[in-house]
Design an enzyme around this catalytic site. Structure first.
Site, PDB file in Angstrom:
ATOM      1  N   ARG A 111       0.908  -1.102   0.152  1.00 15.01           N
ATOM      2  CA  ARG A 111      -0.152  -0.122   0.049  1.00 15.01           C
ATOM      3  C   ARG A 111       1.109   1.272  -0.053  1.00 15.01           C
ATOM      4  O   ARG A 111       1.693   1.321   1.056  1.00 15.01           O
ATOM      5  CB  ARG A 111      -0.792   0.196   1.426  1.00 15.01           C
ATOM      6  CG  ARG A 111      -2.000  -1.001   1.325  1.00 15.01           C
ATOM      7  CD  ARG A 111      -3.070  -0.550   2.162  1.00 15.01           C
ATOM      8  NE  ARG A 111      -2.705  -0.281   3.595  1.00 15.01           N
ATOM      9  CZ  ARG A 111      -3.396   0.231   4.597  1.00 15.01           C
ATOM     10  NH1 ARG A 111      -4.848   0.248   4.191  1.00 15.01           N
ATOM     11  NH2 ARG A 111      -3.344   0.154   5.732  1.00 15.01           N
ATOM     12  N   THR A 115      -1.222   7.699  -0.537  1.00 12.83           N
ATOM     13  CA  THR A 115      -2.628   7.375  -1.368  1.00 12.83           C
ATOM     14  C   THR A 115      -3.400   6.194  -0.925  1.00 12.83           C
ATOM     15  O   THR A 115      -4.427   6.049  -1.154  1.00 12.83           O
ATOM     16  CB  THR A 115      -2.097   7.314  -2.925  1.00 12.83           C
ATOM     17  OG1 THR A 115      -1.282   6.233  -3.113  1.00 12.83           O
ATOM     18  CG2 THR A 115      -1.454   8.403  -3.432  1.00 12.83           C
ATOM     19  N   ASP A 207      -1.070  -4.020  12.460  1.00 15.28           N
ATOM     20  CA  ASP A 207      -0.691  -4.362  11.141  1.00 15.28           C
ATOM     21  C   ASP A 207      -0.221  -5.798  11.223  1.00 15.28           C
ATOM     22  O   ASP A 207       0.454  -6.421  12.028  1.00 15.28           O
ATOM     23  CB  ASP A 207       0.725  -3.726  10.892  1.00 15.28           C
ATOM     24  CG  ASP A 207       1.231  -3.766   9.480  1.00 15.28           C
ATOM     25  OD1 ASP A 207       1.519  -5.057   9.452  1.00 15.28           O
ATOM     26  OD2 ASP A 207       1.444  -2.949   8.763  1.00 15.28           O
ATOM     27  N   ASP A 210       3.153  -7.110  10.429  1.00 19.90           N
ATOM     28  CA  ASP A 210       4.152  -6.804  11.477  1.00 19.90           C
ATOM     29  C   ASP A 210       4.014  -7.797  12.635  1.00 19.90           C
ATOM     30  O   ASP A 210       4.830  -8.390  13.352  1.00 19.90           O
ATOM     31  CB  ASP A 210       4.090  -5.263  11.936  1.00 19.90           C
ATOM     32  CG  ASP A 210       4.718  -4.252  10.979  1.00 19.90           C
ATOM     33  OD1 ASP A 210       5.739  -4.707  10.366  1.00 19.90           O
ATOM     34  OD2 ASP A 210       4.477  -3.177  10.975  1.00 19.90           O
TER      35      ASP A 210
END
Ligand code: URA
Length: 216
Positions: A111, A115, A207, A210
């Site tokens: 990603r 944006t 996340d 992660d």
């Protein structure tokens, strides 16, 4: 996290108690990387069970030690699991435990931090992927951008039989994916409240990459 039943055409929320129990432990911020990884593998097996529930079968002859009978096997070509790198990798092993003959394709998308657009950096799939059922897997369906792009990529390769599996979805991501690819049914273990300004699912689990790989 909403506990109200969620209904959207083409979306199956897997509400099995084992899935809810395991997902709740994964959400907790003090759950260790090792435990998170184990739980993701375990849940992926349960999700795989659901996503394969309606696969077509064909009859074939079987000889038991006592006599002949008719067995059944999954019809057609072996399916393909397509994890979206990197967090999708955490779901592959558990799914392969249930369907060891499946093929695995990989699609690398990240990603773009500002944006939130999906940018592809890797793609590899079986040559005859177009003839197979492809199950695209990613733990988090957040904005939906990466899922939409991954499915677009597979459609460019001629794939017509697609399913999407995730662990936690946002309402926004579901709307987006269903809007772009209404032919692709979705299985998820939970539908959370919303996205935050950084495109993270709230309450989510943070996340997923992660937490899976212990990188933060
Ligand atoms: N990706 C994640 O890993 N977590 C989110 O909440 C959103 C996207």
């Amino acid at each position: 996290m909403t506990t109200k039943p969620f209904r959207m055409d083409g979306v199956t929320v897997v509400t099995h108690p084992l899935v809810r129990h395991k997902l709740s432990i994964m959400r907790a911020k003090d759950t260790s990387t090792a435990r998170f990884r184990d739980l993701l593998r375990e849940i992926s097996t349960l999700l795989c069970y659901e996503v394969t529930r309606d696969l077509p079968l064909e009859d074939y002859p079987v000889e038991t030690p006592v006599g002949p009978t008719t067995g059944q096997r999954i019809a057609g070509k072996k399916m393909v699991f397509v994890p979206i790198l990197r967090a999708g990798l955490g779901l592959v092993e558990g799914m392969l435990e249930l369907v060891p003959s499946a093929r695995v394709g990989h699609i690398g998308l990240y990603r773009e931090p500002v944006t939130l657009d999906a940018v592809e950096y890797y793609f590899r799939a079986p040559e005859d992927v177009a003839e197979r059922l492809c199950v695209v897997i990613d733990p988090m369906l957040a904005t939906g951008n990466t899922a939409v792009a991954a499915i677009e990529r597979l459609k460019e390769r001629g794939v017509t039989n697609l399913r999407f599996v995730c662990l936690v979805a946002s309402p926004e991501g579901l709307e987006r994916l269903r809007g772009w690819h209404p032919d692709v049914p979705i299985w998820t273990a939970a539908v959370d409240e919303r996205l935050n300004d950084h495109g993270y699912i709230v309450p989510g689990l943070g996340d997923a990459g992660d937490r899976l790989f212990g990188t933060r």
